[in-house]
Design a protein around this motif. Structure first.
Motif, PDB file in Angstrom:
ATOM      1  N   THR A 147      -9.836  12.816  15.338  1.00 36.53           N
ATOM      2  CA  THR A 147      -9.842  11.998  14.135  1.00 36.53           C
ATOM      3  C   THR A 147      -9.333  12.832  12.963  1.00 36.53           C
ATOM      4  O   THR A 147      -9.060  14.031  13.096  1.00 36.53           O
ATOM      5  CB  THR A 147     -11.260  11.503  13.842  1.00 36.53           C
ATOM      6  N   ILE A 148      -9.210  12.172  11.802  1.00 33.67           N
ATOM      7  CA  ILE A 148      -8.746  12.905  10.624  1.00 33.67           C
ATOM      8  C   ILE A 148      -9.736  14.013  10.274  1.00 33.67           C
ATOM      9  O   ILE A 148      -9.344  15.138   9.953  1.00 33.67           O
ATOM     10  CB  ILE A 148      -8.572  11.937   9.432  1.00 33.67           C
TER      11      ILE A 148
ATOM     12  N   GLN B  54      -2.008   9.671  12.086  1.00 35.87           N
ATOM     13  CA  GLN B  54      -3.024   8.834  11.460  1.00 35.87           C
ATOM     14  C   GLN B  54      -2.556   8.267  10.122  1.00 35.87           C
ATOM     15  O   GLN B  54      -2.928   7.158   9.750  1.00 35.87           O
ATOM     16  CB  GLN B  54      -4.310   9.633  11.252  1.00 35.87           C
ATOM     17  N   VAL B  55      -1.739   9.026   9.391  1.00 36.37           N
ATOM     18  CA  VAL B  55      -1.281   8.557   8.073  1.00 36.37           C
ATOM     19  C   VAL B  55       0.008   7.748   8.167  1.00 36.37           C
ATOM     20  O   VAL B  55       0.573   7.363   7.141  1.00 36.37           O
ATOM     21  CB  VAL B  55      -1.077   9.734   7.096  1.00 36.37           C
TER      22      VAL B  55
ATOM     23  N   GLY C 126      -9.369  16.844  12.720  1.00 38.62           N
ATOM     24  CA  GLY C 126      -8.128  17.550  12.446  1.00 38.62           C
ATOM     25  C   GLY C 126      -8.270  18.501  11.272  1.00 38.62           C
ATOM     26  O   GLY C 126      -7.769  19.629  11.296  1.00 38.62           O
ATOM     27  N   LEU C 127      -8.962  18.056  10.222  1.00 39.45           N
ATOM     28  CA  LEU C 127      -9.189  18.919   9.058  1.00 39.45           C
ATOM     29  C   LEU C 127     -10.079  20.106   9.419  1.00 39.45           C
ATOM     30  O   LEU C 127      -9.889  21.207   8.895  1.00 39.45           O
ATOM     31  CB  LEU C 127      -9.814  18.105   7.927  1.00 39.45           C
TER      32      LEU C 127
ATOM     33  N   ASN D  78       5.904  12.696  13.593  1.00 36.65           N
ATOM     34  CA  ASN D  78       4.709  13.540  13.539  1.00 36.65           C
ATOM     35  C   ASN D  78       4.940  14.915  14.155  1.00 36.65           C
ATOM     36  O   ASN D  78       4.507  15.933  13.623  1.00 36.65           O
ATOM     37  CB  ASN D  78       3.526  12.831  14.209  1.00 36.65           C
TER      38      ASN D  78
ATOM     39  N   GLU E 199      -1.773  14.933  15.050  1.00 39.06           N
ATOM     40  CA  GLU E 199      -2.621  13.749  14.993  1.00 39.06           C
ATOM     41  C   GLU E 199      -2.850  13.300  13.555  1.00 39.06           C
ATOM     42  O   GLU E 199      -2.917  12.101  13.272  1.00 39.06           O
ATOM     43  CB  GLU E 199      -3.963  14.040  15.676  1.00 39.06           C
ATOM     44  N   LEU E 200      -2.959  14.241  12.635  1.00 42.85           N
ATOM     45  CA  LEU E 200      -3.131  13.882  11.228  1.00 42.85           C
ATOM     46  C   LEU E 200      -1.918  13.117  10.707  1.00 42.85           C
ATOM     47  O   LEU E 200      -2.059  12.096  10.020  1.00 42.85           O
ATOM     48  CB  LEU E 200      -3.361  15.139  10.382  1.00 42.85           C
TER      49      LEU E 200
ATOM     50  N   THR F 204       5.000  18.326  12.000  1.00 41.69           N
ATOM     51  CA  THR F 204       4.046  19.376  12.379  1.00 41.69           C
ATOM     52  C   THR F 204       4.747  20.709  12.582  1.00 41.69           C
ATOM     53  O   THR F 204       4.314  21.748  12.069  1.00 41.69           O
ATOM     54  CB  THR F 204       3.314  18.979  13.676  1.00 41.69           C
TER      55      THR F 204
END
Length: 367
Positions: free
Chosen positions: A265-266, A309-310, A269-270, A316, A305-306, A320
């Motif tokens: 998830t976000i 998600q956005v 990922g953070l 992506n 993945e981040l 990255t």
């Protein structure tokens, strides 16, 4: 081209004074416009002949292993009728030792020495494991993980002894890391023998691997702190130990936190990015890049993945790679400046244990 290790051995043999070697290092470092302590030197290739000999050695070891397997099958010393034979890895280990007597002990060739060390210790470990499996009986391993753990532990102990013997005879820096890996195999094997099915105790085993990784990391720091100027073979030993410790620390941490289950998830990922930043600060402090390399796959996945998600689904991967590649290149370009900020903010007692920042110390003969 002369390596750091060549200069170190010349000083030890009396062919070159310590002051002359130090002056030569300082001159070369000045030409490169970067402090020696930030280059993280380690001896891998002394010339193309290293690659040539390594390829030839690999071909010979492959042939010897094939012959050993054929002999094992003809003698009936195989696992499960048509399985592997302990004679094949035993032949590989014996051949690797014989080749090391010339290419390591006499020629001091870097890359072939590493290859032959891995072939020797790995061959001993596999030969011991296969031999024990045949001696115990294949049927004893059915639904009995404890036996498998005991075999792994005993094989690791034999491999650790082989690594110690190799170190005493040849002093190849990677040997210490190979021995540490064998000791780790002993601990994990004993743990599996006690707990049973590793699938049921995955988190417990990962926790022990993390502790082992921290232990290897501290062992590497002991070697590093004994050579803060990074001019002796001790620095090469520490390099390989850090390379072993990094995945043993990084993988359990990310797995235990549930950050590599394929459904990031976000928030997760953070967390991965925050952990990578923390690893980066640690890597700067100890002047070792192995931690960053080991965790790279995790942060690439998390950042990808981040971006997904956005909404940047199609780009992506490209975004990255652009972000991570640019960040790592900037860090490499300004490594010394960033490291200075990190190290100078630490207590003096801790700074004294870390590699030097701005000067090249007089070399000490390699131990």
């Amino acid at each position: 081209m002369y390596s750091q290790n060549d200069l170190d051995e010349a000083v030890a043999a009396g062919a070159l004074s310590a002051e002359a070697a130090s002056a030569l290092r300082a001159f070369v470092d000045g030409q490169r416009s970067a402090p020696a302590v930030d280059e993280e030197h380690f001896r891998l290739i002394t010339g193309f002949n290293d690659i040539f000999v390594s390829i030839a050695s690999a071909i010979l070891l492959f042939a010897v292993g094939w012959i050993g397997q054929s002999i094992g099958q003809s003698l009936g010393l195989v696992i499960d009728f048509h399985g592997p034979s302990p004679i094949a890895p035993a032949f590989i280990a014996a051949t690797a030792w014989g080749l090391a007597l010339f290419f390591t002990a006499k020629r001091r060739m870097a890359l072939p020495s590493i290859l032959l060390l891995l072939a020797f210790v790995g061959g001993v470990f596999v030969a011991a494991g296969f031999g024990l499996a045949i001696g115990i009986g294949e049927d004893q391993f059915n639904d009995n993980e404890a036996i498998g753990g005991v075999v792994a532990a005993v094989s690791g102990a034999i491999a650790a002894g082989a690594a110690w013997l190799h170190w005493k005879h040849f002093r190849v820096p990677i040997t210490v890391a190979a021995g540490a890996a064998a000791v780790s195999a002993i601990v994990v094997g004993v743990l599996i023998a006690i707990l049973g099915n590793p699938d049921d105790y995955e988190k417990t085993i990962l926790g022990f691997v993390l502790l082992l990784g921290i232990g290897v990391f501290l062992f590497a720091m002991r070697w590093d702190s004994s050579d803060p100027a990074r001019v002796t073979r001790r620095s090469d030993v520490a390099f390989w130990l850090h390379l072993l410790a990094a995945p043993m620390i990084v993988h359990p941490v990310f797995t235990l936190l549930g950050l590599n289950d394929g459904t990031a998830t976000i928030g997760e990922g953070l967390v991965v990015i925050a952990l990578y930043v923390a690893l980066g600060i640690t890597a700067l402090a100890i002047d070792r890049r192995a931690l960053l390399v080991s965790a790279l796959a995790y942060v690439l996945y998390a950042l990808s993945e981040l971006f997904k998600q956005v909404g940047a689904v199609e780009l992506n991967i490209a975004l990255t790679a652009l972000v991570i590649g640019s960040a790592l290149l900037l860090l490499s370009a300004f490594w010394h400046q960033a490291r200075s900020l990190v190290v100078r903010s630490l207590p003096d007692a801790l700074q004294s244990k870390l590699p030097l920042l701005d000067r090249v110390a007089n070399p000490v003969p390699a131990a």
